[in-house]
Design an enzyme around this catalytic site. Structure first.
Site, PDB file in Angstrom:
ATOM      1  N   ASP A  65       0.875  -1.170   0.000  1.00 58.57           N
ATOM      2  CA  ASP A  65       0.000   0.000   0.000  1.00 58.57           C
ATOM      3  C   ASP A  65       0.912   1.220   0.000  1.00 58.57           C
ATOM      4  O   ASP A  65       1.581   1.504   0.998  1.00 58.57           O
ATOM      5  CB  ASP A  65      -0.887  -0.007   1.240  1.00 58.57           C
ATOM      6  CG  ASP A  65      -1.865   1.161   1.281  1.00 58.57           C
ATOM      7  OD1 ASP A  65      -1.739   2.083   0.430  1.00 58.57           O
ATOM      8  OD2 ASP A  65      -2.738   1.183   2.169  1.00 58.57           O
ATOM      9  N   ASN A  93       1.734   4.502 -11.690  1.00 57.98           N
ATOM     10  CA  ASN A  93       0.340   4.495 -12.159  1.00 57.98           C
ATOM     11  C   ASN A  93      -0.685   4.494 -11.037  1.00 57.98           C
ATOM     12  O   ASN A  93      -1.815   4.956 -11.243  1.00 57.98           O
ATOM     13  CB  ASN A  93       0.116   3.259 -13.043  1.00 57.98           C
ATOM     14  CG  ASN A  93      -1.342   2.988 -13.289  1.00 57.98           C
ATOM     15  OD1 ASN A  93      -2.012   3.681 -14.059  1.00 57.98           O
ATOM     16  ND2 ASN A  93      -1.879   1.975 -12.615  1.00 57.98           N
ATOM     17  N   TYR A 155      -7.341  16.573  -6.783  1.00 61.95           N
ATOM     18  CA  TYR A 155      -6.948  15.591  -7.793  1.00 61.95           C
ATOM     19  C   TYR A 155      -6.248  16.293  -8.957  1.00 61.95           C
ATOM     20  O   TYR A 155      -5.147  15.903  -9.363  1.00 61.95           O
ATOM     21  CB  TYR A 155      -8.165  14.809  -8.287  1.00 61.95           C
ATOM     22  CG  TYR A 155      -7.798  13.735  -9.297  1.00 61.95           C
ATOM     23  CD1 TYR A 155      -7.357  12.497  -8.867  1.00 61.95           C
ATOM     24  CD2 TYR A 155      -7.879  13.972 -10.671  1.00 61.95           C
ATOM     25  CE1 TYR A 155      -7.011  11.503  -9.779  1.00 61.95           C
ATOM     26  CE2 TYR A 155      -7.531  12.991 -11.591  1.00 61.95           C
ATOM     27  CZ  TYR A 155      -7.100  11.770 -11.145  1.00 61.95           C
ATOM     28  OH  TYR A 155      -6.741  10.798 -12.049  1.00 61.95           O
ATOM     29  N   LYS A 159      -2.250  16.084 -10.148  1.00 63.34           N
ATOM     30  CA  LYS A 159      -1.821  15.725 -11.495  1.00 63.34           C
ATOM     31  C   LYS A 159      -1.060  16.874 -12.167  1.00 63.34           C
ATOM     32  O   LYS A 159      -0.195  16.630 -13.019  1.00 63.34           O
ATOM     33  CB  LYS A 159      -3.031  15.312 -12.329  1.00 63.34           C
ATOM     34  CG  LYS A 159      -3.695  14.025 -11.840  1.00 63.34           C
ATOM     35  CD  LYS A 159      -2.710  12.863 -11.757  1.00 63.34           C
ATOM     36  CE  LYS A 159      -3.403  11.555 -11.423  1.00 63.34           C
ATOM     37  NZ  LYS A 159      -2.445  10.415 -11.361  1.00 63.34           N
ATOM     38  N   THR A 190     -11.810   1.862 -17.079  1.00 61.52           N
ATOM     39  CA  THR A 190     -11.113   1.121 -16.025  1.00 61.52           C
ATOM     40  C   THR A 190     -12.036   1.029 -14.813  1.00 61.52           C
ATOM     41  O   THR A 190     -13.203   1.405 -14.867  1.00 61.52           O
ATOM     42  CB  THR A 190      -9.811   1.839 -15.614  1.00 61.52           C
ATOM     43  OG1 THR A 190     -10.140   3.072 -14.960  1.00 61.52           O
ATOM     44  CG2 THR A 190      -8.920   2.118 -16.825  1.00 61.52           C
TER      45      THR A 190
END
Length: 258
Positions: A65, A93, A155, A159, A190
């Site tokens: 983790d 990823n 988020y 990124k 996904t």
């Protein structure tokens, strides 16, 4: 991507499903041995067994983790190891998203997001760079998002860090033999949205990408040593448009994909 004397070894985080699993499949098809990292040991072993059987490559598994500093340190050791089985390609990823606005999330959940999307790739890239620079070759792939070009909360901010860091690192280290590429996809089929428990309704069908297409296009750009890979013309246009429109308009858009 690597020197002629290297055994090609790719370490991929978040490797049991989606984009990570597809990187594993396509790199195995190219002859890479693999080190797969994810939290679920059973899914890791199942994925590894399938890749060994299909492609005849060596596959190591590391159940970790990456939000846990001790687990992350274990992966850092493997990424930073030198010798015949050194990691020649790192694919950062692993990730997740939070469906609620920043003010409605527990701050500890926001910290977990930051730890996984920024701290983990930063530390793994640092470990990889030390051994790759010593060998004079290597590749680092950081999965970013078109959200990094838009005001999309923590988020998108995380990124944006990945994009900025990758552009800088590629400029700095490519001349020393190590290329760093940020891959900035949009909506991809996904488990990402399912895990967030958010609806995919309302997203136009043409915006969705298959993981196989995304990874194929990404690896093409990685092979060229590009700092940023934005797969497909449609998403290049989205990024261009996001830079031209006022932030208040971009912020209410639906770019909540990867």
């Amino acid at each position: 991507m690597n020197s002629a004397t290297d055994t090609h070894v790719a370490l991929i985080t978040g490797a049991t499903a989606g984009i990570g699993a597809e990187f594993a499949r396509q790199l195995a098809a190219e002859g890479f041995d693999l080190v797969l990292v994810a939290r679920d040991a059973d899914r890791l072993e199942e994925r590894a067994a399938g890749l060994r059987a299909e492609f005849g490559v060596t596959v190591e598994v590391l159940a970790a983790d990456l939000v846990s500093r001790s687990d992350l340190a274990m992966v850092e050791v493997r990424v930073g190891a030198s010798g015949a089985r050194r990691v020649t390609m790192l694919v950062n990823n692993a990730g997740f998203g939070l469906p609620k606005p920043f003010d409605e999330n527990p701050v500890d959940e926001e910290q977990r997001l930051l730890d996984l999307l920024v701290t983990a790739p930063m530390r793994l890239a640092h470990a990889a760079l030390r051994q790759m620079l010593a060998s004079g070759s290597g590749t680092i792939v950081n999965i970013a998002s078109v959200a990094g070009y838009t005001p999309r909360g923590t988020y998108g901010a995380s990124k944006a860090w990945v994009l900025s860091f990758s552009r800088w690192a590629n400029l700095t280290y490519r001349r020393r033999g190590v290329a760093v590429t940020a891959v900035a996809p949009g909506f991809v089929h996904t488990e990402f949205h399912d895990r967030m428990n958010v609806s995919k309704d309302g997203v136009p069908a043409f915006l969705w990408l298959d993981p196989s297409t995304l990874v194929r296009l990404a690896l093409r750009d990685v092979a060229k040593g590009r700092a940023v890979s934005i797969p497909t013309l449609r998403y290049k246009f989205v990024v261009l448009l996001s830079g031209l429109l006022p932030n208040r308009i971009v912020a209410v858009g639906a770019l909540r994909g990867r």
